[in-house]
Enzyme design. Structure first.
Site, mmCIF file in Angstrom:
data_model
loop_
_atom_site.group_PDB
_atom_site.id
_atom_site.type_symbol
_atom_site.label_atom_id
_atom_site.label_comp_id
_atom_site.label_asym_id
_atom_site.label_seq_id
_atom_site.Cartn_x
_atom_site.Cartn_y
_atom_site.Cartn_z
ATOM 1 C CG ASP A 1 61.910 6.139 -15.217
ATOM 2 O OD1 ASP A 1 62.141 5.182 -15.994
ATOM 3 O OD2 ASP A 1 62.244 7.306 -15.471
ATOM 4 C CG ASP B 1 56.926 -1.117 -20.331
ATOM 5 O OD1 ASP B 1 56.966 -0.110 -21.062
ATOM 6 O OD2 ASP B 1 57.103 -2.271 -20.776
ATOM 7 C CG PHE B 2 56.164 5.217 -20.822
ATOM 8 C CD1 PHE B 2 56.591 4.633 -21.992
ATOM 9 C CD2 PHE B 2 56.914 6.253 -20.287
ATOM 10 C CE1 PHE B 2 57.730 5.059 -22.637
ATOM 11 C CE2 PHE B 2 58.076 6.694 -20.934
ATOM 12 C CZ PHE B 2 58.478 6.087 -22.110
ATOM 13 C CG HIS C 1 62.567 14.775 -26.959
ATOM 14 N ND1 HIS C 1 63.569 15.706 -26.817
ATOM 15 C CD2 HIS C 1 62.817 13.810 -26.036
ATOM 16 C CE1 HIS C 1 64.404 15.312 -25.863
ATOM 17 N NE2 HIS C 1 63.965 14.183 -25.377
#
Length: 398
Positions: A266, A287-288, A307
């Site tokens: 995360d 940082d995806f 989502h």
């Protein structure tokens, strides 16, 4: 006077409720039965409620949210649970508040059954009161009220200004209108001046499953994900954007004998607040949007991540995950809502509108999930849903 049609509708709903609860067996006490009984009870209430009264109830319902949030501000629920009976004067003194405002707020709280009125200005507790003083509950109350209520209020005008289009730009939605920014919500929360808001958000994310059972207790993890070869030199499970690691901990506790490495990924400031993890868990910042997760893991797990984003951003995230997966070995496990095309549970439909107002995003139906994964080059191995509100597990692979 109740009409004949209303009487028959109420009787049918009441009979369905009785049928759900009458059988004395283990299956009759299952979660599925509880959900069916709750739906029948709600149908019975609606059949007896006049539209005029029901609309007035909904129109004034934001006051209960205001009362709860204010009581959390003043630590009222924590004060109440200290003993069996507490007076309004005692609460006011400990909260540093006016006794009159305490009485007015608790009048609403007790009317909704979230505390017990035991006399004039005397209050007791029940299971709701105890729940309200829980740390995770208060994180949810703070995060949802402080951020969604302004965004919900701004949404109708945002729709009018934008031609009643579905929001898909995370920089331009009801949240941005409400808070006067063009920054996506998570980036905005991460600003130094929003530290308390950020802490409340991460506390909420720890407990946002509510009372639903963890996926590791009902999903056939061993058969579906762990039955093949396991590379003990590679991570067993990478929790991508896993917050403080609550889901990762549940997996480890459920499968203590499974050998493997675990990685929690995360933002660094989130990982810094994850202080209760065992030594088996490695924390790595990510940082995806710009980085790929740890490579070669057996399971990549993402709960309530996709989502938060419309399809363009979701595809960007998925392609970064794909670059880390090993074909024929790795699985991506998505824990999220799978909305039905018809008969959607209320909480799932409400959650979808929450994604709309806060994130300019959405909950997805099965067909929308399939379209998203097809566009990303992923194959769905299975969709699984226990009885409940529509949350489920989707397993995909390269």
């Amino acid at each position: 006077m109740i009409s004949e049609a209303e009487r028959i509708e109420a009787l049918e709903a009441a009979q369905k409720l009785v049928d759900c609860l009458s059988e004395d067996s283990e299956s009759a006490r299952s979660e599925s039965t509880r959900v069916q009984a709750l739906q029948a009870a709600n149908a019975l209430t609606r059949s007896l409620e006049r539209p005029e009264d029901g609309l007035i109830k909904f129109a004034y319902s934001p006051t209960i949210w205001m009362a709860i949030r204010t009581c959390v501000h003043m630590n009222v629920f924590n004060i109440l649970v200290e003993k069996e009976t507490t007076s309004a004067r005692e609460v006011a003194e400990k909260a540093g508040a006016d006794e009159i405002i305490i009485r007015r707020l608790l009048r609403v709280i007790t009317s909704y059954g979230y505390a017990v009125e035991k006399g004039d200005g005397l209050y007791g507790i029940n299971e709701w009161t105890k729940h309200m003083q829980n740390r995770l509950t208060q994180g949810m109350i703070t995060y949802i009220f402080d951020h969604s209520m302004p965004a919900i209020a701004a949404a109708p005008e945002w729709f009018k200004e934008n031609g009643f289009q579905n929001p898909t730009d995370p920089r331009n939605g009801p949240f941005q209108k409400a808070f006067g920014t063009n920054i996506p919500i998570f980036q905005w929360l991460a600003l130094p001046e929003n530290k308390e808001r950020w802490d409340a958000a991460n506390t909420f994310f720890e407990g946002d499953r509510g009372n639903r059972p963890s996926w590791v207790t009902w999903f056939p993890v061993q058969d579906e994900l762990l039955s093949g070869k396991i590379d003990d030199q590679a991570p067993l499970l990478v929790d991508v954007a896993g917050g403080r690691g609550h889901d990762l901990l549940e997996f480890i506790n459920q499968f203590p004998c499974v050998k493997g490495k675990y990685v929690l990924q995360d933002l660094q400031k989130v990982l810094d607040s994850a202080t209760n993890l065992p030594a088996a868990v490695e924390k790595r910042a990510i940082d995806f949007f710009n980085e790929s997760p740890v490579k070669g893991a057996k399971i990549y797990y993402m709960k309530f991540i996709l989502h938060d984003y419309a399809d363009p951003e979701a595809l960007h995230i998925l392609k970064n995950v794909i670059s880390s997966m090993e074909k024929g070995y790795s699985y991506l496990v998505i824990n999220d809502f799978i909305l039905p095309d018809t008969g959607c549970p209320l909480i799932a439909a409400e959650w979808d509108l929450m994604m709309l107002t806060l994130m300019s995003a959405m909950e997805r139906t099965e067909s929308q999930w399939r379209s998203l994964f097809y566009a990303a080059g992923l194959s769905i191995k299975g969709l699984y849903q226990p009885p409940g509100d529509g949350q489920g597990i989707i397993v995909v692979a390269l």
